[in-house]
Motif scaffolding. Structure first.
Motif, PDB file in Angstrom:
ATOM      1  N   LEU A 145      14.694  15.445  40.900  1.00  0.00           N
ATOM      2  CA  LEU A 145      14.195  16.820  40.880  1.00  0.00           C
ATOM      3  C   LEU A 145      15.348  17.812  40.937  1.00  0.00           C
ATOM      4  O   LEU A 145      15.378  18.803  40.178  1.00  0.00           O
ATOM      5  N   ALA A 146      16.323  17.571  41.799  1.00  0.00           N
ATOM      6  CA  ALA A 146      17.488  18.456  41.912  1.00  0.00           C
ATOM      7  C   ALA A 146      18.292  18.466  40.611  1.00  0.00           C
ATOM      8  O   ALA A 146      18.706  19.532  40.130  1.00  0.00           O
ATOM      9  N   ASP A 147      18.512  17.288  40.029  1.00  0.00           N
ATOM     10  CA  ASP A 147      19.267  17.204  38.774  1.00  0.00           C
ATOM     11  C   ASP A 147      18.555  17.930  37.639  1.00  0.00           C
ATOM     12  O   ASP A 147      19.196  18.631  36.830  1.00  0.00           O
ATOM     13  N   SER A 148      17.233  17.774  37.562  1.00  0.00           N
ATOM     14  CA  SER A 148      16.484  18.407  36.470  1.00  0.00           C
ATOM     15  C   SER A 148      16.418  19.918  36.630  1.00  0.00           C
ATOM     16  O   SER A 148      16.473  20.663  35.638  1.00  0.00           O
ATOM     17  N   ILE A 149      16.326  20.397  37.875  1.00  0.00           N
ATOM     18  CA  ILE A 149      16.307  21.843  38.107  1.00  0.00           C
ATOM     19  C   ILE A 149      17.611  22.476  37.640  1.00  0.00           C
ATOM     20  O   ILE A 149      17.622  23.510  36.955  1.00  0.00           O
ATOM     21  N   PHE A 150      18.730  21.850  37.978  1.00  0.00           N
ATOM     22  CA  PHE A 150      20.019  22.418  37.574  1.00  0.00           C
ATOM     23  C   PHE A 150      20.259  22.280  36.084  1.00  0.00           C
ATOM     24  O   PHE A 150      20.873  23.157  35.460  1.00  0.00           O
ATOM     25  N   LEU A 151      19.779  21.208  35.496  1.00  0.00           N
ATOM     26  CA  LEU A 151      19.897  21.073  34.047  1.00  0.00           C
ATOM     27  C   LEU A 151      19.084  22.161  33.350  1.00  0.00           C
ATOM     28  O   LEU A 151      19.527  22.743  32.349  1.00  0.00           O
ATOM     29  N   LEU A 152      17.937  22.481  33.915  1.00  0.00           N
ATOM     30  CA  LEU A 152      17.102  23.545  33.355  1.00  0.00           C
ATOM     31  C   LEU A 152      17.790  24.892  33.475  1.00  0.00           C
ATOM     32  O   LEU A 152      17.760  25.708  32.544  1.00  0.00           O
ATOM     33  N   LEU A 153      18.439  25.135  34.616  1.00  0.00           N
ATOM     34  CA  LEU A 153      19.160  26.398  34.803  1.00  0.00           C
ATOM     35  C   LEU A 153      20.308  26.532  33.801  1.00  0.00           C
ATOM     36  O   LEU A 153      20.590  27.631  33.303  1.00  0.00           O
ATOM     37  N   ILE A 154      20.964  25.415  33.507  1.00  0.00           N
ATOM     38  CA  ILE A 154      22.056  25.441  32.539  1.00  0.00           C
ATOM     39  C   ILE A 154      21.541  25.764  31.144  1.00  0.00           C
ATOM     40  O   ILE A 154      22.164  26.504  30.376  1.00  0.00           O
ATOM     41  N   ARG A 155      20.365  25.234  30.827  1.00  0.00           N
ATOM     42  CA  ARG A 155      19.803  25.429  29.489  1.00  0.00           C
ATOM     43  C   ARG A 155      19.254  26.831  29.270  1.00  0.00           C
ATOM     44  O   ARG A 155      19.128  27.290  28.134  1.00  0.00           O
ATOM     45  N   ILE A 156      18.916  27.532  30.360  1.00  0.00           N
ATOM     46  CA  ILE A 156      18.369  28.886  30.239  1.00  0.00           C
ATOM     47  C   ILE A 156      19.486  29.867  29.887  1.00  0.00           C
ATOM     48  O   ILE A 156      20.504  29.949  30.584  1.00  0.00           O
ATOM     49  N   LYS A 157      19.313  30.591  28.820  1.00  0.00           N
ATOM     50  CA  LYS A 157      20.304  31.587  28.401  1.00  0.00           C
ATOM     51  C   LYS A 157      19.872  32.960  28.934  1.00  0.00           C
ATOM     52  O   LYS A 157      19.106  33.685  28.309  1.00  0.00           O
ATOM     53  N   SER A 158      20.355  33.264  30.123  1.00  0.00           N
ATOM     54  CA  SER A 158      19.978  34.539  30.729  1.00  0.00           C
ATOM     55  C   SER A 158      21.018  34.926  31.773  1.00  0.00           C
ATOM     56  O   SER A 158      22.041  34.258  31.936  1.00  0.00           O
ATOM     57  N   THR A 159      20.734  36.012  32.498  1.00  0.00           N
ATOM     58  CA  THR A 159      21.669  36.510  33.499  1.00  0.00           C
ATOM     59  C   THR A 159      21.646  35.627  34.748  1.00  0.00           C
ATOM     60  O   THR A 159      20.703  34.866  34.982  1.00  0.00           O
ATOM     61  N   PHE A 160      22.698  35.765  35.531  1.00  0.00           N
ATOM     62  CA  PHE A 160      22.807  35.002  36.776  1.00  0.00           C
ATOM     63  C   PHE A 160      21.638  35.304  37.706  1.00  0.00           C
ATOM     64  O   PHE A 160      21.045  34.391  38.300  1.00  0.00           O
ATOM     65  N   TRP A 161      21.273  36.561  37.852  1.00  0.00           N
ATOM     66  CA  TRP A 161      20.220  36.941  38.792  1.00  0.00           C
ATOM     67  C   TRP A 161      18.853  36.457  38.336  1.00  0.00           C
ATOM     68  O   TRP A 161      17.995  36.125  39.152  1.00  0.00           O
ATOM     69  N   PHE A 162      18.644  36.402  37.032  1.00  0.00           N
ATOM     70  CA  PHE A 162      17.382  35.842  36.527  1.00  0.00           C
ATOM     71  C   PHE A 162      17.302  34.356  36.868  1.00  0.00           C
ATOM     72  O   PHE A 162      16.240  33.854  37.266  1.00  0.00           O
ATOM     73  N   LYS A 163      18.425  33.661  36.722  1.00  0.00           N
ATOM     74  CA  LYS A 163      18.438  32.242  37.052  1.00  0.00           C
ATOM     75  C   LYS A 163      18.164  32.019  38.538  1.00  0.00           C
ATOM     76  O   LYS A 163      17.464  31.073  38.920  1.00  0.00           O
ATOM     77  N   MET A 164      18.711  32.903  39.385  1.00  0.00           N
ATOM     78  CA  MET A 164      18.469  32.771  40.819  1.00  0.00           C
ATOM     79  C   MET A 164      17.004  33.043  41.158  1.00  0.00           C
ATOM     80  O   MET A 164      16.410  32.344  42.001  1.00  0.00           O
ATOM     81  N   ALA A 165      16.422  34.014  40.501  1.00  0.00           N
ATOM     82  CA  ALA A 165      15.003  34.305  40.707  1.00  0.00           C
ATOM     83  C   ALA A 165      14.159  33.121  40.240  1.00  0.00           C
ATOM     84  O   ALA A 165      13.170  32.746  40.886  1.00  0.00           O
ATOM     85  N   PHE A 166      14.566  32.529  39.130  1.00  0.00           N
ATOM     86  CA  PHE A 166      13.854  31.377  38.593  1.00  0.00           C
ATOM     87  C   PHE A 166      13.957  30.181  39.542  1.00  0.00           C
ATOM     88  O   PHE A 166      12.968  29.474  39.787  1.00  0.00           O
TER      89      PHE A 166
END
Length: 375
Positions: A301-322
């Protein structure tokens, strides 16, 4: 969450190891210095008083406590050599369990603080406050048996599985893991279809088995436990959430990591989690066996969450909110039942098993929790 941001997301290196050790130490103290916190802790305190010290264990009438595995009797008796106070056992137990869990996390994922956060949310209360015997069995598997399972060193794996079995009978599932691993070579769609079919048919089979046990003329402990666990019937919403949580989400995680070539040996084993969950729909008593794979699920679960964050093309704060939104959903899915009233439990809700928290320094007693323990 702050440590996750600093070290996992921002990649800060200074003090990373120290922070990780201190986090582990804090959880050890939280578990080890509790007083009568946990639905089963009082039972462990009672049996601890009965057990002899290690020097007298050969003359102990083990048959009087035949429902408790010999490994736990020896462990409890060894702790009494240091002190009769149950807090000593709590501290040693918390040290053993959490050190191995944190070493397991550190070895198998780079996102150690997110994985530790997920461990605290999803598993920490159970391993440290409730299923103490099984917790030792699980950590023996994680710390010593898992590497032999992955490497295919079957004799050493068998020895570690037998050691786990000495602490809890649920470790019988460990002897099935080498055979289940064959399924990892099959197509994912086949695994998904089999698991879904077993889960769906199991809902009906569970009700049938519960009725059979009600008319059982033999007072066998296993059948009684089947009846006890079988009495927990979920609503349609509960069945849907369980299906999503224990079948759909793990399969999606597996497929997602495989799609981007991030599937490790540990991530691959999350499929065993799916099968145990599916079979448990037929035999609820087997659900506790899922805890052996739950730490591996946390890693995936931890690995997939971070892989998803890497794949998202957006701002840092959007990724943190996500990221916070994902953690909120995970927390909700795994804790919503804590706020339900316990049927016949004097109006208490499930969370009273752990809240309010009292330490050995004050030795306060929660009336609601004590009423629940005698229920």
């Amino acid at each position: 969450m702050g440590l996750t941001l600093l070290y996992d997301v921002l990649g800060l290196r200074g003090g990373r190891g120290v922070a990780y050790i201190l986090l582990c130490f804090a959880l050890i103290l939280l578990a080890g210095l509790r007083y009568r916190v946990g639905g089963d802790t009082s039972n462990y305190m009672h049996t601890h008083e009965i057990f002899p010290k290690l020097t007298s264990i050969l003359t102990y009438d083990y048959a009087s406590q035949r429902s408790i595995e010999i490994g736990w009797v020896i462990f409890s008796s060894a702790c009494k050599m240091l002190s009769d106070d149950f807090v000593v056992l709590q501290l040693i137990h918390a040290l053993f369990v959490n050190v191995i869990i944190f070493k397991f996390i550190y070895r198998y994922t780079r996102h150690i603080f997110l994985a530790a956060t997920l461990y605290f949310i999803l598993l920490f209360p159970y391993l440290n406050f409730e299923i103490l015997r099984q917790a030792v069995s699980i950590t023996i598997f994680l710390g010593f048996g898992l590497k032999y399972l992955i490497e295919g060193k079957w004799f050493r794996y068998l020895l570690m599985s037998l050691l786990s079995l000495a602490f809890h009978y649920s470790a019988l599932i460990l002897f099935c893991f080498p055979f289940v691993m064959v399924l990892l070579k099959q197509r994912l769609i086949i695994i998904a279809m089999i698991s879904s079919t077993v889960f769906a048919s199991g809902i009906f089979l569970n009700n049938l088995l519960s009725n059979i046990v009600l008319f059982n003329p033999f007072e066998m402990a296993v059948l009684k436990k089947m009846q006890f666990y079988g009495e927990y019937n979920l609503s349609n919403l509960g069945l849907l959430l369980s299906f999503i949580q224990y079948i759909v989400v793990p399969i999606i995680i597996y497929a997602f990591l495989k799609r981007f070539n991030r599937l490790t040996d540990v991530n691959s084993l999350v499929i065993i989690y799916v099968f145990i969950a599916a079979v448990s729909s037929s035999f609820p008593i087997l659900f506790r066996m899922i805890y052996f794979i739950f730490p591996l699920y946390i890693i995936s679960l931890a690995d997939s969450i971070f892989l998803l964050l890497i794949r998202i093309k957006s701002t840092f704060w959007f990724k943190m909110a996500f990221l916070n939104a994902i953690l909120a959903v995970i927390l909700l899915m795994h804790t919503y039942e804590w706020f339900k009233k316990i049927e016949g439990g004097y109006g208490a809700r499930w969370y009273v098993r752990w809240y309010p928290y009292h330490s050995v320094f004050t030795r306060e007693i929660s009336p609601e929790r004590e009423a629940l323990l005698t229920f």
